[in-house]
Design an enzyme around this catalytic site. Structure first.
Site, PDB file in Angstrom:
ATOM      1  N   CYS A  72       0.812  -1.227   0.000  1.00  0.00           N
ATOM      2  CA  CYS A  72       0.000   0.000   0.000  1.00  0.00           C
ATOM      3  C   CYS A  72       0.844   1.275   0.000  1.00  0.00           C
ATOM      4  O   CYS A  72       0.317   2.365  -0.207  1.00  0.00           O
ATOM      5  CB  CYS A  72      -0.944  -0.004   1.186  1.00  0.00           C
ATOM      6  SG  CYS A  72      -1.939  -1.491   1.246  1.00  0.00           S
ATOM      7  N   HIS A  77      -3.882   6.933   1.937  1.00  0.00           N
ATOM      8  CA  HIS A  77      -4.203   5.550   1.575  1.00  0.00           C
ATOM      9  C   HIS A  77      -5.584   5.232   2.152  1.00  0.00           C
ATOM     10  O   HIS A  77      -5.861   5.517   3.315  1.00  0.00           O
ATOM     11  CB  HIS A  77      -3.134   4.630   2.161  1.00  0.00           C
ATOM     12  CG  HIS A  77      -3.472   3.185   2.043  1.00  0.00           C
ATOM     13  ND1 HIS A  77      -3.967   2.635   0.879  1.00  0.00           N
ATOM     14  CD2 HIS A  77      -3.394   2.156   2.942  1.00  0.00           C
ATOM     15  CE1 HIS A  77      -4.178   1.343   1.073  1.00  0.00           C
ATOM     16  NE2 HIS A  77      -3.842   1.030   2.310  1.00  0.00           N
ATOM     17  N   ASN A  88     -10.136  -0.991   0.220  1.00  0.00           N
ATOM     18  CA  ASN A  88      -8.676  -0.811   0.213  1.00  0.00           C
ATOM     19  C   ASN A  88      -8.123  -1.445  -1.071  1.00  0.00           C
ATOM     20  O   ASN A  88      -8.119  -2.663  -1.213  1.00  0.00           O
ATOM     21  CB  ASN A  88      -8.101  -1.485   1.461  1.00  0.00           C
ATOM     22  CG  ASN A  88      -6.586  -1.378   1.546  1.00  0.00           C
ATOM     23  OD1 ASN A  88      -5.915  -1.039   0.574  1.00  0.00           O
ATOM     24  ND2 ASN A  88      -6.048  -1.685   2.711  1.00  0.00           N
TER      25      ASN A  88
HETATM   26  O1  UT7 Z   1      -3.451  -1.292   3.715  1.00  0.00           O
HETATM   27  C1  UT7 Z   1      -3.147  -1.570   5.019  1.00  0.00           C
HETATM   28  C2  UT7 Z   1      -3.859  -2.800   5.406  1.00  0.00           C
HETATM   29  N1  UT7 Z   1      -4.792  -2.858   6.408  1.00  0.00           N
HETATM   30  C3  UT7 Z   1      -5.361  -1.977   7.225  1.00  0.00           C
HETATM   31  O2  UT7 Z   1      -5.138  -0.810   7.205  1.00  0.00           O
HETATM   32  C4  UT7 Z   1      -6.316  -2.502   8.218  1.00  0.00           C
HETATM   33  C5  UT7 Z   1      -5.997  -2.068   9.606  1.00  0.00           C
HETATM   34  N2  UT7 Z   1      -6.949  -2.597  10.558  1.00  0.00           N
HETATM   35  C6  UT7 Z   1      -8.268  -2.300  10.564  1.00  0.00           C
HETATM   36  O3  UT7 Z   1      -8.733  -1.546   9.740  1.00  0.00           O
HETATM   37  C7  UT7 Z   1      -9.119  -2.877  11.650  1.00  0.00           C
HETATM   38  O4  UT7 Z   1      -8.298  -3.470  12.630  1.00  0.00           O
HETATM   39  C8  UT7 Z   1     -10.140  -3.928  11.142  1.00  0.00           C
HETATM   40  C9  UT7 Z   1     -11.212  -3.237  10.310  1.00  0.00           C
HETATM   41  C10 UT7 Z   1      -9.435  -4.982  10.307  1.00  0.00           C
HETATM   42  C11 UT7 Z   1     -10.832  -4.599  12.314  1.00  0.00           C
HETATM   43  O5  UT7 Z   1     -11.460  -3.635  13.148  1.00  0.00           O
HETATM   44  P1  UT7 Z   1     -11.255  -3.693  14.724  1.00  0.00           P
HETATM   45  O6  UT7 Z   1     -12.117  -2.651  15.294  1.00  0.00           O
HETATM   46  O7  UT7 Z   1      -9.783  -3.639  14.987  1.00  0.00           O
HETATM   47  O8  UT7 Z   1     -11.881  -5.094  15.077  1.00  0.00           O
HETATM   48  P2  UT7 Z   1     -11.178  -6.384  15.707  1.00  0.00           P
HETATM   49  O9  UT7 Z   1     -10.226  -6.999  14.735  1.00  0.00           O
HETATM   50  O10 UT7 Z   1     -10.664  -6.054  17.057  1.00  0.00           O
HETATM   51  O11 UT7 Z   1     -12.411  -7.324  15.843  1.00  0.00           O
HETATM   52  C12 UT7 Z   1     -13.540  -6.997  16.667  1.00  0.00           C
HETATM   53  C13 UT7 Z   1     -14.560  -8.107  16.554  1.00  0.00           C
HETATM   54  C14 UT7 Z   1     -13.946  -9.499  16.732  1.00  0.00           C
HETATM   55  O12 UT7 Z   1     -14.878 -10.277  17.440  1.00  0.00           O
HETATM   56  P3  UT7 Z   1     -14.673 -10.568  19.013  1.00  0.00           P
HETATM   57  O13 UT7 Z   1     -13.332 -11.232  19.114  1.00  0.00           O
HETATM   58  O14 UT7 Z   1     -14.687  -9.204  19.653  1.00  0.00           O
HETATM   59  O15 UT7 Z   1     -15.829 -11.420  19.332  1.00  0.00           O
HETATM   60  C15 UT7 Z   1     -13.854 -10.002  15.321  1.00  0.00           C
HETATM   61  O16 UT7 Z   1     -13.940 -11.412  15.247  1.00  0.00           O
HETATM   62  O17 UT7 Z   1     -15.132  -8.093  15.245  1.00  0.00           O
HETATM   63  C16 UT7 Z   1     -15.066  -9.403  14.676  1.00  0.00           C
HETATM   64  N3  UT7 Z   1     -14.958  -9.268  13.237  1.00  0.00           N
HETATM   65  C17 UT7 Z   1     -16.027  -9.168  12.447  1.00  0.00           C
HETATM   66  N4  UT7 Z   1     -17.341  -9.172  12.715  1.00  0.00           N
HETATM   67  C18 UT7 Z   1     -18.187  -9.030  11.683  1.00  0.00           C
HETATM   68  C19 UT7 Z   1     -13.838  -9.203  12.466  1.00  0.00           C
HETATM   69  N5  UT7 Z   1     -14.177  -9.054  11.175  1.00  0.00           N
HETATM   70  C20 UT7 Z   1     -15.537  -9.043  11.141  1.00  0.00           C
HETATM   71  C21 UT7 Z   1     -16.469  -8.907  10.107  1.00  0.00           C
HETATM   72  N6  UT7 Z   1     -17.766  -8.904  10.422  1.00  0.00           N
HETATM   73  N7  UT7 Z   1     -16.106  -8.765   8.816  1.00  0.00           N
END
Ligand code: UT7
Length: 322
Positions: free
Chosen positions: A116, A248, A278
């Site tokens: 990215c 980005h 993304n």
């Molecule tokens: O280009 C660079 C690449 N990437 C990025 O910039 C991404 C950087 N990270 C992020 O944008 C965020 O960390 C995410 C969008 C990937 C995730 O958001 P978050 O607020 O950090 O959520 P989390 O990973 O802490 O997950 C929270 C909950 C989890 O459930 P539990 O463990 O709290 O029960 C996940 O299992 O959300 C769950 N979860 C989902 N639920 C519904 C993860 N993905 C999903 C989903 N739908 N698609």
């Protein structure tokens, strides 16, 4: 030291594949919802490859639009750089495929990884080629189709990415305009956080994109203000003098944090993550080309571009619109 030859953006263009994939469609496949995806990421839809289209097709389409806008023929191009981590195949380069598709002469063509942050790395390398007088016109494309690398059963990644390409034509420009400063960096010790590898539960199996989302999120929030400040310092301007932040497009919450960290109001930030997700190396040039196409930039506007991602890698650049 004499000032380096000024290098500016002479044209831009973008392309996304026709197939649009909504959050609701994804919710039929994995345990997710439109509400979760929108509130956690700001993404409503993304475009993905279909019907035999490949990364280089998107790149070629964006490149054609950028050359048209610059009023240049393919014969004018002195080098082609494609920033990509999802070329059609390991070799030949996507850049060579673009060269062939557009009928560009036998000039140097190469791909550049860096995920990215790839477009910012490419911008710096293209500028160096022009400053060293090894090229007058460089075609720089950011193109990725991460849909090819996703595990479509993994809700934590498959909802985040989309396919696309953004292209810019770089040329010598008037003094005081163009690329005024840039900063690049990397930290390979964070490579584990975002990688393409077999799943832990299937070590010999296929490779998929895997991400420690939280870790990448924290890294992104930490690194963007730092790399932006370094690029601003080199350009000799302050964050208050930035007219447009083109970040980005990974997650609206990361974009918000970057803007807040720099003290740049959101009405000066270009956002299209809602429509494209993304798009990796395509994200910054796609946003830039889309915004330019809408006539948002006026002469003398200071644009601050910033990218971060797998590697871990990052980069920022300040460009004054001609
Ligand atoms: O280009 C660079 C690449 N990437 C990025 O910039 C991404 C950087 N990270 C992020 O944008 C965020 O960390 C995410 C969008 C990937 C995730 O958001 P978050 O607020 O950090 O959520 P989390 O990973 O802490 O997950 C929270 C909950 C989890 O459930 P539990 O463990 O709290 O029960 C996940 O299992 O959300 C769950 N979860 C989902 N639920 C519904 C993860 N993905 C999903 C989903 N739908 N698609």
């Amino acid at each position: 030291m004499t000032k380096p030859r000024p290098v500016g953006i002479a044209g831009s263009g973008f392309a996304v594949p026709p197939r649009r994939l909504t959050n609701d469609e994804l919710a039929h496949r994995v345990d997710t919802s439109d509400e979760w995806i929108r509130s956690r990421t700001g993404i409503a839809a993304r475009h993905v490859l279909s019907d035999g289209l490949e990364t280089s097709d998107l790149a070629a389409q964006a490149a054609t639009a950028a050359l048209d806008q610059a009023g240049l023929a393919a014969a004018a191009v002195d080098a082609v750089i494609v920033a990509t981590v999802s070329a059609d195949m390991p070799f030949p380069n996507a850049a060579n495929l673009v060269q062939a598709k557009l009928g560009i002469p036998p000039v140097p063509c190469f791909d550049l990884g860096t995920a990215c942050a790839g477009y910012i790395y490419g911008l710096s390398m293209a500028a160096l080629l022009i400053q060293a007088e090894r090229a007058e016109t460089v075609l720089l494309v950011g193109a990725d189709a991460l849909s090819k690398l996703l595990d479509w059963d993994d809700r934590s990644t498959c909802v985040l990415f989309g396919d696309g390409a953004g292209a810019t034509v770089l040329r010598p420009c008037e003094a005081g305009y163009g690329l005024l400063g840039w900063n690049l960096g990397a930290d390979g010790t964070g490579g584990e956080y975002l990688k393409v590898a077999p799943r832990a539960d299937a070590p010999g199996g296929p490779r998929y994109l895997q991400m420690a989302g939280r870790e990448v999120f924290k890294f992104a929030v930490r690194i963007q203000p730092r790399t932006c400040q370094a690029a601003l310092d080199e350009a000799g301007i302050t964050a208050e003098q930035v007219d447009w932040l083109i970040p980005h497009q990974a997650n609206i919450r990361i974009i918000d944090a970057a803007a807040r960290g720099l003290g740049i109001p959101m009405d000066k930030v270009y956002v299209n993550v809602d429509r494209y997700g993304n798009t990796s190396a395509a994200s910054i040039p796609l946003a830039l080309a889309e915004a330019a196409g809408q006539g948002l930039f006026k002469r003398g506007d200071n644009l601050l571009l910033v990218g971060f991602g797998a590697g871990l890698s990052w980069g920022a650049a300040v460009v004054r619109w001609p």
